[in-house]
Design a protein around this motif. Structure first.
Motif, PDB file in Angstrom:
ATOM      1  N   ALA A  21     -40.545 -69.927   2.343  1.00  0.00           N
ATOM      2  CA  ALA A  21     -39.521 -70.924   2.658  1.00  0.00           C
ATOM      3  C   ALA A  21     -38.874 -71.461   1.390  1.00  0.00           C
ATOM      4  O   ALA A  21     -37.644 -71.617   1.318  1.00  0.00           O
ATOM      5  N   GLN A  22     -39.679 -71.744   0.387  1.00  0.00           N
ATOM      6  CA  GLN A  22     -39.129 -72.293  -0.860  1.00  0.00           C
ATOM      7  C   GLN A  22     -38.256 -71.274  -1.580  1.00  0.00           C
ATOM      8  O   GLN A  22     -37.187 -71.621  -2.107  1.00  0.00           O
ATOM      9  N   VAL A  23     -38.699 -70.021  -1.608  1.00  0.00           N
ATOM     10  CA  VAL A  23     -37.885 -68.968  -2.228  1.00  0.00           C
ATOM     11  C   VAL A  23     -36.566 -68.820  -1.486  1.00  0.00           C
ATOM     12  O   VAL A  23     -35.484 -68.739  -2.099  1.00  0.00           O
ATOM     13  N   HIS A  24     -36.629 -68.794  -0.161  1.00  0.00           N
ATOM     14  CA  HIS A  24     -35.400 -68.666   0.629  1.00  0.00           C
ATOM     15  C   HIS A  24     -34.478 -69.857   0.405  1.00  0.00           C
ATOM     16  O   HIS A  24     -33.250 -69.694   0.267  1.00  0.00           O
ATOM     17  N   ALA A  25     -35.047 -71.055   0.364  1.00  0.00           N
ATOM     18  CA  ALA A  25     -34.228 -72.251   0.127  1.00  0.00           C
ATOM     19  C   ALA A  25     -33.556 -72.183  -1.241  1.00  0.00           C
ATOM     20  O   ALA A  25     -32.362 -72.508  -1.385  1.00  0.00           O
ATOM     21  N   ASP A  26     -34.299 -71.760  -2.256  1.00  0.00           N
ATOM     22  CA  ASP A  26     -33.727 -71.642  -3.602  1.00  0.00           C
ATOM     23  C   ASP A  26     -32.586 -70.622  -3.628  1.00  0.00           C
ATOM     24  O   ASP A  26     -31.550 -70.837  -4.273  1.00  0.00           O
ATOM     25  N   LEU A  27     -32.760 -69.508  -2.938  1.00  0.00           N
ATOM     26  CA  LEU A  27     -31.721 -68.480  -2.908  1.00  0.00           C
ATOM     27  C   LEU A  27     -30.482 -68.969  -2.165  1.00  0.00           C
ATOM     28  O   LEU A  27     -29.347 -68.653  -2.550  1.00  0.00           O
ATOM     29  N   VAL A  28     -30.695 -69.754  -1.104  1.00  0.00           N
ATOM     30  CA  VAL A  28     -29.558 -70.343  -0.375  1.00  0.00           C
ATOM     31  C   VAL A  28     -28.807 -71.311  -1.277  1.00  0.00           C
ATOM     32  O   VAL A  28     -27.564 -71.280  -1.366  1.00  0.00           O
ATOM     33  N   LEU A  29     -29.536 -72.182  -1.958  1.00  0.00           N
ATOM     34  CA  LEU A  29     -28.885 -73.165  -2.832  1.00  0.00           C
ATOM     35  C   LEU A  29     -28.114 -72.480  -3.960  1.00  0.00           C
ATOM     36  O   LEU A  29     -27.005 -72.910  -4.321  1.00  0.00           O
ATOM     37  N   ALA A  30     -28.684 -71.426  -4.508  1.00  0.00           N
ATOM     38  CA  ALA A  30     -27.995 -70.694  -5.573  1.00  0.00           C
ATOM     39  C   ALA A  30     -26.718 -70.046  -5.045  1.00  0.00           C
ATOM     40  O   ALA A  30     -25.672 -70.058  -5.715  1.00  0.00           O
ATOM     41  N   SER A  31     -26.785 -69.497  -3.841  1.00  0.00           N
ATOM     42  CA  SER A  31     -25.599 -68.876  -3.251  1.00  0.00           C
ATOM     43  C   SER A  31     -24.532 -69.920  -2.952  1.00  0.00           C
ATOM     44  O   SER A  31     -23.336 -69.702  -3.218  1.00  0.00           O
ATOM     45  N   MET A  32     -24.951 -71.048  -2.403  1.00  0.00           N
ATOM     46  CA  MET A  32     -23.992 -72.115  -2.124  1.00  0.00           C
ATOM     47  C   MET A  32     -23.303 -72.586  -3.402  1.00  0.00           C
ATOM     48  O   MET A  32     -22.085 -72.824  -3.422  1.00  0.00           O
ATOM     49  N   LYS A  33     -24.065 -72.707  -4.469  1.00  0.00           N
ATOM     50  CA  LYS A  33     -23.478 -73.142  -5.747  1.00  0.00           C
ATOM     51  C   LYS A  33     -22.426 -72.137  -6.216  1.00  0.00           C
ATOM     52  O   LYS A  33     -21.343 -72.521  -6.684  1.00  0.00           O
ATOM     53  N   SER A  34     -22.743 -70.856  -6.075  1.00  0.00           N
ATOM     54  CA  SER A  34     -21.788 -69.829  -6.504  1.00  0.00           C
ATOM     55  C   SER A  34     -20.540 -69.829  -5.637  1.00  0.00           C
ATOM     56  O   SER A  34     -19.461 -69.399  -6.088  1.00  0.00           O
ATOM     57  N   TRP A  35     -20.665 -70.289  -4.394  1.00  0.00           N
ATOM     58  CA  TRP A  35     -19.523 -70.364  -3.492  1.00  0.00           C
ATOM     59  C   TRP A  35     -18.790 -71.715  -3.575  1.00  0.00           C
ATOM     60  O   TRP A  35     -17.819 -71.930  -2.864  1.00  0.00           O
TER      61      TRP A  35
END
Length: 396
Positions: free
Chosen positions: A87-101
């Motif tokens: 869950a934490q890895v997935h959350a981090d990847l989501v946040l990183a993607s959102m930042k890039s967008w």
């Protein structure tokens, strides 16, 4: 009223919702992240893909998950820890993607998280007479870390209502892609190959989804164990090999392949033990790696083609649309296209949607139905309970 429940109510009333769909399949190659704009519900659903990426997993993370993946016996501390870590890895990847967008948490209405399947046990595949399936990656942790209401654990409602817990893509497929002009087979070749059958609207037939058999999983497992590679990229090694007919025939005798549709399976069945047993039965020794890969690829091709032919026998105007990692394997695609030469075979983008984003986006559609839809919207799907799926996790 709890402010989070009030917010959820407001989201349900919106004309359009911004939902991030997450999908991590049995191939364990990474997390598909699809930013979707969705309006309506049921057959009035309209889906627009705004952004998509596949965030690769680190080798260490894949190794950790594989310690409990499709294993009948696991260390409970490891399982419990990974439930949080995924869950934490997935959350981090989501946040990183959102930042890039260029997006903030307040820009997103919902996250739809499939989680990571670590065991799938449909009734009849084991000694217990209960369907069960297990996905890790706790929704509460994703919600708290991202600050976004998260819908997760979709498969449990399906099982609780009498289903097998898979495949679930039929719900979104039936709502979005049913045609008036043609019968459609939406084939997904991931770790396991599955398809959704969508009849023409005027046919009177029912839509359904089913697993077929091995997609990439046996080839990937073989490459990882014997050659230290994640996959046979582009089918390069298989294309240099020669199919071993006796071994192929032993693999094609797998009982699951003869079961009626719909049905479900996983790497719990299609694994290297199945290959080892088939090699013993066929008295195969010292077979070259390329020949084994060619045989495993042909196993996927023939089980896929035979299954689709069973589904569309005597139907005309059939089109097959392919998505999933197998779409990028030219060796597999050539074999499937040759085997289905009398059908129109396309990449899924012929429908106007990114084939790599399809599964993640369809979980966003499932979340949309949970919040704004109704079970009656999917009551026409054969072999699948009419339910809205997913558990709701609030950020606070």
């Amino acid at each position: 009223m709890n402010t989070q429940i009030e917010k959820l109510y407001q989201i349900a009333q919106k004309k359009e919702r911004f939902i991030i769909g997450l999908m991590s399949g049995t191939s364990l190659d990474g997390l598909d992240i699809a930013l979707c704009q969705i309006s309506g519900s049921g057959t009035n659903t309209r889906l627009r893909l705004l952004n998509f990426t596949t965030a690769s997993y680190s080798a260490d993370f894949r190794h950790e998950v594989k310690q409990i993946f499709a294993q009948k016996q696991v260390d409970h501390l490891m399982w419990s820890t990974l439930h949080v870590k995924v869950a934490q890895v997935h959350a981090d990847l989501v946040l990183a993607s959102m930042k890039s967008w260029g997006l903030r948490s307040e820009d997103i209405d919902l996250i739809a998280s499939h989680g990571q399947t670590v065991f799938h046990a449909p009734k009849g595949s084991h000694s217990h007479q209960l369907n069960s399936t297990l996905q890790i990656g706790d929704g509460d942790h994703i919600a708290v870390k991202t600050g976004i209401i998260t819908i997760s654990d979709f498969r449990q409602k399906h099982v609780a209502a009498g289903g097998d817990g898979a495949p679930l893509v039929v719900y979104g497929d039936a709502l979005l892609y049913t045609s008036e002009e043609e019968y459609r087979v939406l084939l997904n070749i991931g770790g396991i190959a599955n398809f959704t059958f969508l009849p023409k609207q005027s046919s009177g037939l029912s839509a359904y989804a089913t697993d077929l058999g091995p997609g990439n999983t046996l080839m990937n497992q073989y490459m990882q164990k014997h050659l230290g590679e994640e996959m046979d990229r582009d089918g390069e090694l298989a294309s240099r090999g020669v199919v071993h007919d006796e071994l192929l025939q032993m693999l094609l005798e797998t009982a699951f392949l003869k079961q009626h549709f719909p049905k479900t399976t996983g790497p719990e069945l299609f694994n290297l033990s199945l290959l080892d047993n088939a090699m013993q039965e066929a008295k195969v020794i010292n077979l070259d790696h390329a020949d084994i890969l060619a045989t495993l690829a042909q196993f996927t091709i023939e089980s896929t083609v035979d299954g689709i032919r069973r589904a569309v026998d005597e139907l005309d105007a059939v089109s097959v649309y392919i998505s999933g990692g197998g779409l990028h394997n030219p060796y597999l695609m050539q074999g499937i296209q040759q085997g289905l030469a009398d059908c129109c075979v396309h990449s899924f983008d012929a429908i106007g949607f990114d084939p790599d984003a399809k599964e993640a986006a369809l979980f966003a559609v499932l979340a949309n139905e949970t919040i704004a839809g109704a079970p009656a919207n999917v009551a026409h799907i054969a072999g699948s309970p009419a339910v809205c799926m997913g558990k709701i996790s609030f950020p606070y």
